[in-house]
Design an enzyme around this catalytic site. Structure first.
Site, PDB file in Angstrom:
ATOM      1  CE  LYS A   1      -3.902  -2.144   2.336  1.00 46.40           C
ATOM      2  NZ  LYS A   1      -4.587  -2.368   3.610  1.00 46.40           N
TER       3      LYS A   1
ATOM      4  CD  GLU B   1     -13.823  11.183   8.780  1.00 46.34           C
ATOM      5  OE1 GLU B   1     -12.830  11.790   9.187  1.00 46.34           O
ATOM      6  OE2 GLU B   1     -14.748  11.738   8.155  1.00 46.34           O
TER       7      GLU B   1
ATOM      8  CD  GLU C   1     -16.215   2.458   1.619  1.00 49.87           C
ATOM      9  OE1 GLU C   1     -16.319   1.821   0.564  1.00 49.87           O
ATOM     10  OE2 GLU C   1     -16.114   1.922   2.743  1.00 49.87           O
TER      11      GLU C   1
ATOM     12  CB  ALA D   1     -37.416   1.089   0.098  1.00 50.34           C
TER      13      ALA D   1
ATOM     14  CB  CYS E   1     -19.280   1.609   8.083  1.00 52.03           C
ATOM     15  SG  CYS E   1     -17.670   2.267   7.670  1.00 52.03           S
TER      16      CYS E   1
ATOM     17  CE  LYS F   1     -21.848   5.181  -0.831  1.00 57.72           C
ATOM     18  NZ  LYS F   1     -21.576   6.182   0.188  1.00 57.72           N
TER      19      LYS F   1
ATOM     20  NE  ARG G   1     -14.659  -2.967   3.175  1.00 58.42           N
ATOM     21  CZ  ARG G   1     -14.221  -2.010   3.983  1.00 58.42           C
ATOM     22  NH1 ARG G   1     -13.740  -2.312   5.166  1.00 58.42           N
ATOM     23  NH2 ARG G   1     -14.269  -0.742   3.604  1.00 58.42           N
TER      24      ARG G   1
END
Ligand code: UDX
Length: 461
Positions: free
Chosen positions: A35, A150, A154, A282, A290, A351, A358
């Site tokens: 990373k 925080e 995302e 919906a 999270c 999303k 995840r």
């Protein structure tokens, strides 16, 4: 200021890049050398809109210094911000080992009076435990633990960090709180020099409207509280948001039985300013890195302190059944036997605006369809590669939207990416075998597609 950030995930790297853009010298520490190497090249190791550009500029200006070595960063720093992962264990409790190990590594190299800011989402009591561990640890330097949760999401991490709605600081030391407030204020000042509107693309998706918080004075957005309260604010906010969504999903089921339209109902309900329209959409349910972890953690922690958090348990149960509810709709459209039926699932990330898969409701749906022997074709603008590891069995990874829809019996909108919402339905109709649309995010224009000859099915409409 010179600061260190431990952990280069969505929170750590976004905060680091923006603190650097605001003129601070920022060490980004991660134990994962791969990373760090990617960040050194001026890129993020995950997809987050606009982040690469910020990182590349910050690396060029030498304001952002990625490193795997605490000893290169901590002795120079007046603040160390912990942004490491807090994954869920199998029983719902939260694995805090990365927090404590980051804390002890910081302690090894810190200067006197270091402010240790805890930004990772944690159960109440973690900050106190961190204090105890460090007090009992080696070294006799003074330090101050502050919780500064925080709230970025995302896909809109850059905008959310530039456009802080609140700055919650919890802890015992006023001096330490003032230091982190001063640091974050530098981002707020930076945000006023740029056009923040251009970062809003994915911020509107579950909100009624975009509020530009930096038009309100920074000092009015600060909330200074106790350490435990700050920690509880964060998990409570997430639990409340999941409750809103599961509530909307429950009402959608009533709509399905009664002919009411969930969009009309929530429009009417959300106009009540006590309720608000945001997060009442919906669909296929909530997922991500999270919400599932934080709700499970709060339920577990409530049990530990002797409270049976029944409401939240019901919220989670409803969410777990939401994909199965949509699956039952698929059966009603295509029949009991899905073998040989071609189904297209559009959107795989949990999303829009992220390649994060995840706990993605969409992938859960795909896996259920594969288990039922359907012929599944999938497409996502960003998450195709990431999804491969989580999809069990064989599916067709399409190269584009038209390719995904070729000869399909049913197209499902599983993740509401703008490019999957705004389809050219007129042009695409000829590639369908059967013009069935299941809008599992309630974002397609029902009236328009019905006019074009599609059969439309939504969740609660
Ligand atoms: C969330 C919180 O919003 C953020 O404040 C916190 O810091 C981290 O957790 P995130 O997980 O990035 O952010 O995504 P979010 O936008 O909250 O969406 C979570 C899930 O809920 C997604 O699967 C989304 O599709 C779903 N959702 C959201 C709905 O189904 N309906 C809604 O109305 C809103």
């Amino acid at each position: 200021m010179t600061v260190s950030i431990v952990g280069t995930g969505y929170v750590g790297l976004t905060t680091g890049a923006l603190l650097a853009a605001a003129g601070n010298k920022v060490y980004c520490i991660d134990v994962d050398s791969k990373k760090i190497e990617t960040i050194k090249k001026g890129r993020s190791h995950f997809y987050e809109p606009w982040l690469d550009k910020l990182i590349s500029e910050a690396i060029k200006s030498k304001k952002l210094i990625p490193t795997t070595r605490y000893r290169d960063a901590i002795p120079q720093s007046e603040i160390a911000i912990i942004c490491v992962g807090t994954p869920s264990k199998g029983d719902g409790s939260v694995d805090l080992s990365y927090i404590y190990s980051a804390g002890t590594s910081i302690q090894k190299y810190m200067i006197d009076d270091l402010v240790i800011v805890q930004k990772s989402t944690v159960p109440v009591g973690t900050g106190r435990r961190l204090e105890r561990i460090l007090k009992n640890g080696a070294g006799n330097k003074k330090f101050h633990v502050v919780s500064c949760p925080e709230f970025l999401a995302e896909g809109s991490a850059v905008f959310d960090t530039l456009n802080m709605d609140r700055v919650v600081v919890g802890g015992d030391s006023e001096m330490a709180k003032q230091k982190i407030i001063r640091l974050l204020k530098s981002i707020d000042e930076f945000s006023k020099k740029i056009d923040t509107k251009k970062f809003t693309k994915y911020s509107k998706i579950y909100k009624n409207k975009i509020v530009f918080h930096n038009e309100t004075p920074f000092k009015d957005r600060i909330l200074s509280v106790g350490l435990e309260s700050a920690e509880l604010i964060k998990v409570t906010a997430n639990a409340f948001l999941t409750t809103k969504i599961s509530f909307a999903n429950s009402i959608a089921r009533i709509c399905d039985q009664t002919g009411a339209d969930i969009l009309e109902v929530m429009e009417g309900v959300g106009r009540d300013e006590r309720i608000g329209k945001s997060f009442l959409y919906a669909g296929l349910g909530w997922g991500g890195g999270c919400f599932p972890k934080d709700t499970a953690g709060l339920i577990y922690h409530a049990d530990e302190v002797g409270f049976d958090f029944k409401i939240l348990k019901a919220v989670v149960d409803l969410n777990n059944s939401q994909v199965l509810y949509v699956l039952r709709k698929i059966h009603r459209i295509l029949g009991a036997d899905l073998e040989g039926k071609k189904i297209t699932v559009l959107g795989l990330s949990f999303k829009p605006g992220t390649s994060d898969v995840r706990i993605s409701p969409s992938i859960r749906l795909v896996n259920n369809l594969v288990r039922k022997s359907a012929t599944v074709s999938v497409y996502d603008p960003k998450a195709l590669q990431e999804a491969k590891a989580d999809i069990d069995g064989s599916v067709y990874y399409a190269k584009g939207i038209a390719d995904a829809l070729k000869k399909t019996d049913l197209a499902i909108l599983a993740t509401d990416w703008p490019e999957l919402v705004d389809l050219d339905f007129k042009k695409l109709k000829r590639v369908f075998k059967k013009p069935n649309l299941l809008d599992a995010r309630n974002k397609w224009d029902k009236e328009q597609v019905v006019k074009l000859g599609y059969k439309y099915f939504g969740v609660g409409r």
